[in-house]
Design a protein around this motif. Structure first.
Motif, short mmCIF file in Angstrom:
data_model
loop_
_atom_site.label_atom_id
_atom_site.label_comp_id
_atom_site.label_asym_id
_atom_site.label_seq_id
_atom_site.Cartn_x
_atom_site.Cartn_y
_atom_site.Cartn_z
N ASN A 197 67.44 37.06 57.95
CA ASN A 197 67.08 38.48 58.09
C ASN A 197 67.48 39.29 56.86
N ASN A 229 62.70 36.46 56.32
CA ASN A 229 62.13 37.68 56.90
C ASN A 229 62.17 38.85 55.93
N LEU A 269 65.64 42.37 60.76
CA LEU A 269 64.74 42.70 61.85
C LEU A 269 65.44 42.74 63.20
N GLU A 329 63.30 40.50 66.98
CA GLU A 329 62.16 40.28 66.11
C GLU A 329 62.43 39.22 65.04
#
Length: 339
Positions: free
Chosen positions: A47, A69, A73, A77
């Motif tokens: 993330n 990512n 998130l 998510e």
């Protein structure tokens, strides 16, 4: 009635969410090398780490796929993106792991065997033990306790022989640090709800599974050891913010209206000093009542200086103003700087 699918998984994917936690993630990956299940892949969903996690993990585990990512998130998510990727690659089931755990070698096989033997299986959870006290249970599933208007962990502080059963047993929810979810369950109930960002997303997921006619189970033989709250550094003000706001959101979605109202009142009451002087039986003079009320107002104002109460107040406010997802940056800085 057993699960009609009764499959042997051709492809099973373990997903680890990482955010600036390379040390814990590397230890988790090390424990996965000893799993006895023959058919599984690993995805590390990163993330947007800034601690060179991606570079370090890739160097030590070149066969592990890292899904970058790019930004934080959140739990829901961040995992959702990895789940979508795994499903696109043809996985049969996913296992979501916190990065701050280590697993028993039989962990994956226990989930596999349980899923094939259970009636209407929904989401399966592990038996989670304390990393620093490895024979003591932190959570082996959980349930909503309407008498105290709160969630309760099953097995908290107990030992393995004190669990409800040595076989998989039904629970309201599986604790999110280790979840097994088959692709057919995901097809039926969807992915996790990003509005939660952190905390309560697994509770929401499990309640949606129950509403779809599925049964959530805790699997005692699927054992993990959890560095509890490592991602928050303990029960921080930021943790309190998400717990406060998301409890209200979760209860709105899944409890009867009257019980949801009681949760709101309990949450607000926990933020405020006691108004006990209003129930004093002794006759108070007007001056005494004035000073009692003035003192109460002072206590309220003092709480706005306490980061934990600041977190609670904002959690309640953001619930009512429908501000979900990640904690706003300016508030996050304030909460982290005061902890």
């Amino acid at each position: 009635m057993k699960n009609d699918l009764s499959i042997s998984f051709d492809k099973l994917t373990v997903i680890i969410l990482n955010w600036n936690g390379k040390k814990d993630t590397l230890e988790c990956l090390s424990s996965l090398q000893h799993l006895r299940h023959p058919n599984f892949n690993i995805i590390v969903a990163d993330n947007g780490s800034s601690d060179d996690s991606v570079k370090t993990i890739r160097a030590e585990y070149p066969d592990v796929f890292i899904l970058e990512n790019g930004v934080n998130l959140g739990f829901a998510e961040g995992n959702n993106r990895a789940i979508r990727y795994a499903l696109d690659q043809g996985t049969d089931a996913v296992v979501l792991l916190n990065n701050d755990i280590i697993v028993d070698p039989n962990f994956l096989q226990a989930f596999h065997d349980a899923y094939n033997s259970l009636a209407n299986p929904g989401i399966l959870g592990a038996a989670s033990y304390y990393y620093d006290n490895p024979k003591v249970i932190w959570a082996a599933g959980g349930f909503w306790d309407s008498t105290i208007l709160d969630l309760n962990h099953i097995g908290l502080g107990k030992y393995e022989h004190e669990l409800p059963s040595d076989k998989p047993y039904e629970v309201d929810y599986a604790v999110g640090c280790a979840l097994f979810v088959h692709k057919d369950v995901i097809s039926k109930i969807g992915l996790m709800e990003p509005l939660f960002f952190l905390n309560f997303e697994e509770n929401d997921w499990c309640q949606r599974a129950k509403k779809a006619g599925l049964i959530n189970y805790s699997v005692p033989d699927a054992k993990i050891w959890h560095k509890v709250s490592a991602s928050f550094g303990g029960e921080s003000p930021l943790w309190k913010y998400y717990m406060t706001r998301n409890l209200l959101l979760w209860s709105k979605r899944h409890l009867p209206a009257g019980e949801h109202r009681d949760v709101i009142l309990k949450t607000i009451k926990a933020c405020l000093p006691s108004l006990s002087f209003l129930s004093w039986k002794a006759q108070l003079t007007l001056k005494q009542r004035y000073w009692a009320l003035t003192n109460w107002i002072k206590q309220v104002l003092d709480r706005f200086k306490d980061p934990f109460y600041i977190a609670q107040f904002h959690g309640i406010y953001h619930y009512f103003t429908k501000k979900f997802g990640e904690c706003p940056p300016e508030l996050k800085i304030k909460l982290l700087s005061t902890h």
